[in-house]
Design a protein around this motif. Sequence first.
Motif, PDB file in Angstrom:
ATOM      1  N   ILE A  28       0.819  -1.211   0.000  1.00  0.00           N
ATOM      2  CA  ILE A  28       0.000   0.000   0.000  1.00  0.00           C
ATOM      3  C   ILE A  28       0.857   1.267   0.000  1.00  0.00           C
ATOM      4  O   ILE A  28       0.528   2.246  -0.662  1.00  0.00           O
ATOM      5  CB  ILE A  28      -1.004  -0.016   1.186  1.00  0.00           C
ATOM      6  CG1 ILE A  28      -2.000   1.134   1.099  1.00  0.00           C
ATOM      7  CG2 ILE A  28      -0.288   0.039   2.510  1.00  0.00           C
ATOM      8  CD1 ILE A  28      -3.123   0.891   0.152  1.00  0.00           C
ATOM      9  N   TYR A  43      -6.095   3.350   1.087  1.00  0.00           N
ATOM     10  CA  TYR A  43      -6.991   2.342   1.652  1.00  0.00           C
ATOM     11  C   TYR A  43      -8.424   2.581   1.194  1.00  0.00           C
ATOM     12  O   TYR A  43      -9.179   1.632   0.952  1.00  0.00           O
ATOM     13  CB  TYR A  43      -6.920   2.344   3.183  1.00  0.00           C
ATOM     14  CG  TYR A  43      -5.714   1.611   3.721  1.00  0.00           C
ATOM     15  CD1 TYR A  43      -5.567   0.240   3.553  1.00  0.00           C
ATOM     16  CD2 TYR A  43      -4.715   2.288   4.404  1.00  0.00           C
ATOM     17  CE1 TYR A  43      -4.464  -0.441   4.047  1.00  0.00           C
ATOM     18  CE2 TYR A  43      -3.606   1.625   4.907  1.00  0.00           C
ATOM     19  CZ  TYR A  43      -3.489   0.260   4.716  1.00  0.00           C
ATOM     20  OH  TYR A  43      -2.394  -0.410   5.205  1.00  0.00           O
ATOM     21  N   ILE A  46      -8.937   1.210  -2.291  1.00  0.00           N
ATOM     22  CA  ILE A  46      -9.053  -0.250  -2.242  1.00  0.00           C
ATOM     23  C   ILE A  46     -10.414  -0.662  -1.689  1.00  0.00           C
ATOM     24  O   ILE A  46     -11.091  -1.520  -2.244  1.00  0.00           O
ATOM     25  CB  ILE A  46      -7.904  -0.855  -1.403  1.00  0.00           C
ATOM     26  CG1 ILE A  46      -6.589  -0.722  -2.184  1.00  0.00           C
ATOM     27  CG2 ILE A  46      -8.188  -2.306  -1.042  1.00  0.00           C
ATOM     28  CD1 ILE A  46      -5.363  -1.113  -1.396  1.00  0.00           C
ATOM     29  N   CYS A  53      -6.996  -5.563  -5.542  1.00  0.00           N
ATOM     30  CA  CYS A  53      -5.813  -5.972  -4.787  1.00  0.00           C
ATOM     31  C   CYS A  53      -5.973  -7.411  -4.325  1.00  0.00           C
ATOM     32  O   CYS A  53      -7.017  -8.023  -4.492  1.00  0.00           O
ATOM     33  CB  CYS A  53      -5.607  -5.051  -3.600  1.00  0.00           C
ATOM     34  SG  CYS A  53      -6.900  -5.202  -2.372  1.00  0.00           S
ATOM     35  N   TYR A  60      -2.376  -5.751   2.255  1.00  0.00           N
ATOM     36  CA  TYR A  60      -2.837  -5.675   0.872  1.00  0.00           C
ATOM     37  C   TYR A  60      -1.642  -5.695  -0.065  1.00  0.00           C
ATOM     38  O   TYR A  60      -0.623  -5.066   0.208  1.00  0.00           O
ATOM     39  CB  TYR A  60      -3.628  -4.378   0.638  1.00  0.00           C
ATOM     40  CG  TYR A  60      -4.947  -4.349   1.350  1.00  0.00           C
ATOM     41  CD1 TYR A  60      -6.056  -5.017   0.844  1.00  0.00           C
ATOM     42  CD2 TYR A  60      -5.101  -3.639   2.538  1.00  0.00           C
ATOM     43  CE1 TYR A  60      -7.278  -4.988   1.497  1.00  0.00           C
ATOM     44  CE2 TYR A  60      -6.312  -3.600   3.197  1.00  0.00           C
ATOM     45  CZ  TYR A  60      -7.405  -4.281   2.671  1.00  0.00           C
ATOM     46  OH  TYR A  60      -8.601  -4.252   3.316  1.00  0.00           O
ATOM     47  N   ILE A  62      -0.848  -5.084  -4.186  1.00  0.00           N
ATOM     48  CA  ILE A  62      -1.437  -4.532  -5.392  1.00  0.00           C
ATOM     49  C   ILE A  62      -0.542  -4.867  -6.587  1.00  0.00           C
ATOM     50  O   ILE A  62       0.581  -4.361  -6.676  1.00  0.00           O
ATOM     51  CB  ILE A  62      -1.612  -2.995  -5.275  1.00  0.00           C
ATOM     52  CG1 ILE A  62      -2.458  -2.633  -4.067  1.00  0.00           C
ATOM     53  CG2 ILE A  62      -2.231  -2.431  -6.546  1.00  0.00           C
ATOM     54  CD1 ILE A  62      -1.709  -2.338  -2.817  1.00  0.00           C
TER      55      ILE A  62
END
Length: 75
Positions: A28, A43, A46, A53, A60, A62
């Motif tokens: 992140i 966040y 997402i 993700c 997380y 990505i």
Amino acid sequence: MNSETTTTLSQRDAYKLMLKEYPDVMDIVQMCQILDVSTKTGYRLIREGKICCIKVGRAYRIPKAHLFTYLCIGC
């Protein structure tokens, strides 16, 4: 005659060059650095499903390809 060769990059290729120092799957913090947003905003992106993700445990991940999709590169 002097012929000059002009090289133009597609938007996708340009982003690939700009982001080559980042891993193919980023966290992140790295994503937020690229987008120049706070982690709170990252966040939120997402959570709202704007950036796809993978969740590994509590973290997380990505994929760079998903970030390209968010930026509408190659759409």
